[in-house]
Design a protein around this motif. Structure first.
Motif, PDB file in Angstrom:
ATOM      1  N   ASP A  94      84.829  96.250   4.804  1.00 48.90           N
ATOM      2  CA  ASP A  94      85.215  97.170   5.880  1.00 48.90           C
ATOM      3  C   ASP A  94      86.669  96.978   6.306  1.00 48.90           C
ATOM      4  OD1 ASP A  94      84.867  94.773   7.157  1.00 48.90           O
ATOM      5  OD2 ASP A  94      83.811  95.609   8.889  1.00 48.90           O
ATOM      6  N   VAL A  95      87.460  96.392   5.422  1.00 47.15           N
ATOM      7  CA  VAL A  95      88.918  96.367   5.614  1.00 47.15           C
ATOM      8  C   VAL A  95      89.509  97.148   4.436  1.00 47.15           C
ATOM      9  CG1 VAL A  95      90.991  94.932   5.635  1.00 47.15           C
ATOM     10  CG2 VAL A  95      88.940  94.199   6.877  1.00 47.15           C
ATOM     11  N   PHE A  96      90.146  98.269   4.751  1.00 40.56           N
ATOM     12  CA  PHE A  96      90.604  99.161   3.680  1.00 40.56           C
ATOM     13  C   PHE A  96      91.577  98.412   2.764  1.00 40.56           C
ATOM     14  CE2 PHE A  96      92.752 102.653   1.616  1.00 40.56           C
ATOM     15  CZ  PHE A  96      91.744 103.582   1.455  1.00 40.56           C
ATOM     16  N   CYS A  97      91.199  98.304   1.489  1.00 38.85           N
ATOM     17  CA  CYS A  97      91.943  97.400   0.606  1.00 38.85           C
ATOM     18  C   CYS A  97      92.547  98.097  -0.607  1.00 38.85           C
ATOM     19  CB  CYS A  97      91.028  96.263   0.148  1.00 38.85           C
ATOM     20  SG  CYS A  97      89.517  96.830  -0.666  1.00 38.85           S
ATOM     21  N   GLY A  98      92.348  99.399  -0.746  1.00 36.99           N
ATOM     22  CA  GLY A  98      92.980 100.080  -1.872  1.00 36.99           C
ATOM     23  C   GLY A  98      92.112 101.178  -2.444  1.00 36.99           C
ATOM     24  N   SER A  99      92.514 101.628  -3.632  1.00 39.97           N
ATOM     25  CA  SER A  99      91.920 102.843  -4.197  1.00 39.97           C
ATOM     26  C   SER A  99      90.445 102.702  -4.550  1.00 39.97           C
ATOM     27  CB  SER A  99      92.713 103.262  -5.438  1.00 39.97           C
ATOM     28  OG  SER A  99      92.801 102.174  -6.331  1.00 39.97           O
ATOM     29  N   GLY A 100      89.941 101.483  -4.718  1.00 38.23           N
ATOM     30  CA  GLY A 100      88.513 101.318  -5.028  1.00 38.23           C
ATOM     31  C   GLY A 100      87.704 100.819  -3.852  1.00 38.23           C
ATOM     32  N   HIS A 101      88.316 100.824  -2.671  1.00 38.69           N
ATOM     33  CA  HIS A 101      87.679 100.246  -1.482  1.00 38.69           C
ATOM     34  C   HIS A 101      86.301 100.841  -1.196  1.00 38.69           C
ATOM     35  CE1 HIS A 101      87.063  99.167   2.731  1.00 38.69           C
ATOM     36  NE2 HIS A 101      86.937 100.453   2.992  1.00 38.69           N
ATOM     37  N   GLU A 102      86.211 102.151  -1.331  1.00 42.95           N
ATOM     38  CA  GLU A 102      84.981 102.808  -0.893  1.00 42.95           C
ATOM     39  C   GLU A 102      83.786 102.500  -1.786  1.00 42.95           C
ATOM     40  OE1 GLU A 102      86.575 106.702  -0.508  1.00 42.95           O
ATOM     41  OE2 GLU A 102      87.353 106.296   1.490  1.00 42.95           O
ATOM     42  N   ASP A 103      84.041 101.936  -2.961  1.00 43.47           N
ATOM     43  CA  ASP A 103      82.920 101.572  -3.840  1.00 43.47           C
ATOM     44  C   ASP A 103      82.621 100.078  -3.773  1.00 43.47           C
ATOM     45  OD1 ASP A 103      82.689 104.200  -4.786  1.00 43.47           O
ATOM     46  OD2 ASP A 103      84.369 103.866  -6.152  1.00 43.47           O
TER      47      ASP A 103
END
Lengths: 112, 294
Positions: A94-103
């Protein structure tokens, strides 16, 4: 004297056993996976989750287990808890970490 | 917290849009206001410029089509808001700026020039809003329009989804200047209430913002992030999320994974759209529009 020493030794061993440290389960959060992404625990058995993020800041959020922490890069974070009910509990970063964060997520399976 | 009954939808309006009456608790002083205080604005959200993938094979034309659809509204809105995720995230700072520049160019085609923007986590979470600010300025601000006080809150520049103490203090000071019955609209990206934290549909300190808003009787929140309409109440405060302009997402918790709803070639752009928000005396009337007319 010898018998007394043996008794003390047994007592110390028993106390040591009672105070046994919970198992430490190490989880690495890297772009964009948790390793491991599946953890199996048992109800009533205390554990420590040791979370590390070698690259960038990450998060670990398992709302069903009421566990939430940020993981600063390079600084291990420990969460001690004892599962109190069986089930499968999802966790996400739940810390936005980049382009694959949501998976980026996983599951804690708690057996009875 | 109370879900708003969807049976409250009043009727199907022109352009295939749905109308939703978002009631405020009325008071005599507001009821007496003239029609000069009535206006409408348009909310667009989650355009994700730069996205490529099967969930929207028409990604390169969806935003321009939405701009054309807004330009076709008659009369034109007083202003237009974009509630975040203007661009799709990229780990490359140069590409992020390219996408922001392209987005800015596309929306420059809007006839209405009063456009209010705010970032989503895709725009701002990887550099704490640095690139966004280069193009569009501050990420939180307030303004007044015909008797309504608008507040844009940034709950995305912190990658941990916090508004933060500094901005909460600013919000408190901003609200202190507003009467208890002032008409207040909050614009933000993530839901301020914990809609579904399992899918990261929450703001960590959103409850603190709601607490600050609570003494004000007439507060409505418009947000994005979840790529679908959702209507909810925390006490007397209504929260309305908007559709996306890239791909729809499933209802909260309705399936194991938060994955885009597949593109249907038989019904392109299904689930995408924008909304009109009409401010009338003591209520907001929401009308949903598709990207293209059926």
């Amino acid at each position: 004297m010898k018998r007394r020493t043996l008794l003390l030794g047994a007592l110390a061993a028993a106390m040591g056993s009672a105070r046994a440290e919970p198992e430490v389960i190490r989880i690495v959060a890297r772009k964009f996976v948790f390793e491991p992404a599946e953890i199996t625990l048992r109800v009533g058995v205390p554990v420590i989750l040791e979370l590390t993020a070698p690259e960038v800041a990450m998060g670990f959020d398992a709302p069903g287990l009421k566990l939430n922490t940020e993981i600063p890069p390079g600084k291990p974070v420990r969460l001690a808890f004892t599962p109190d009910r069986p089930g499968e509990f999802e966790f996400v970063c739940d810390v936005f970490c980049g382009s694959g964060h949501e998976d980026m997520g996983g599951v804690v399976k708690v057996l009875p | 917290m109370h879900p708003i009954n969807r049976r409250d939808f009043l009727k199907v309006a022109s352009f295939g849009g749905l109308v939703f009456a978002s009631g405020l608790s009325g008071c005599a002083s507001r009821a007496a206001k003239s029609e000069a205080d009535e206006f409408y604005f348009v909310q667009l959200s989650d355009t994700h410029w730069g996205f490529q993938g099967a969930p929207n094979p028409d990604a390169k034309v969806t935003l321009p089509k939405a701009v054309a659809a807004v330009n076709a509204l008659d009369p034109q809105p007083d202003f237009i808001v974009f509630t975040g995720d203007l661009t799709h995230t990229t780990d490359d700072p140069a590409e992020r700026r390219r996408r922001l520049a392209e987005f800015k160019k596309i929306i420059s085609e809007l006839k209405v020039k009063d456009v209010r923007l705010m970032p989503g986590e895709h725009d701002a979470s990887l550099d704490r809003g640095e690139a966004y600010k280069e193009f569009f300025g501050e990420t939180h601000y307030s303004f007044d329009h015909k008797g309504v006080h608008f507040i844009a809150l940034d709950n995305v520049s912190d990658p941990a989804a916090r508004i933060g103490e500094e901005q909460l203090a600013w919000l408190k000071a901003d609200l202190a200047k507003q009467a208890a019955d002032a008409r207040i609209v909050v614009l933000t990206h993530r839901p301020l209430f914990p809609l579904f934290p399992q899918w990261d549909w929450a703001t960590k300190d959103g409850e603190q913002a709601i607490e600050l808003l609570m003494p004000h009787r007439n507060v409505t929140v418009f947000y994005g992030h979840i790529h679908q309409e959702h209507h909810f109440k925390t006490a007397h405060i209504e929260h309305h999320s908007a559709k996306s302009l890239i791909f729809p997402l499933p209802a909260p918790g309705s399936q194991p994974k938060r994955a885009p709803i597949a593109w249907d070639p038989a019904q392109p752009y299904r689930g995408l759209g924008f909304r009109e928000v009409e401010a009338e005396h003591d209520e907001y009337k929401l009308t949903e529009y598709p990207v293209v007319k059926a």
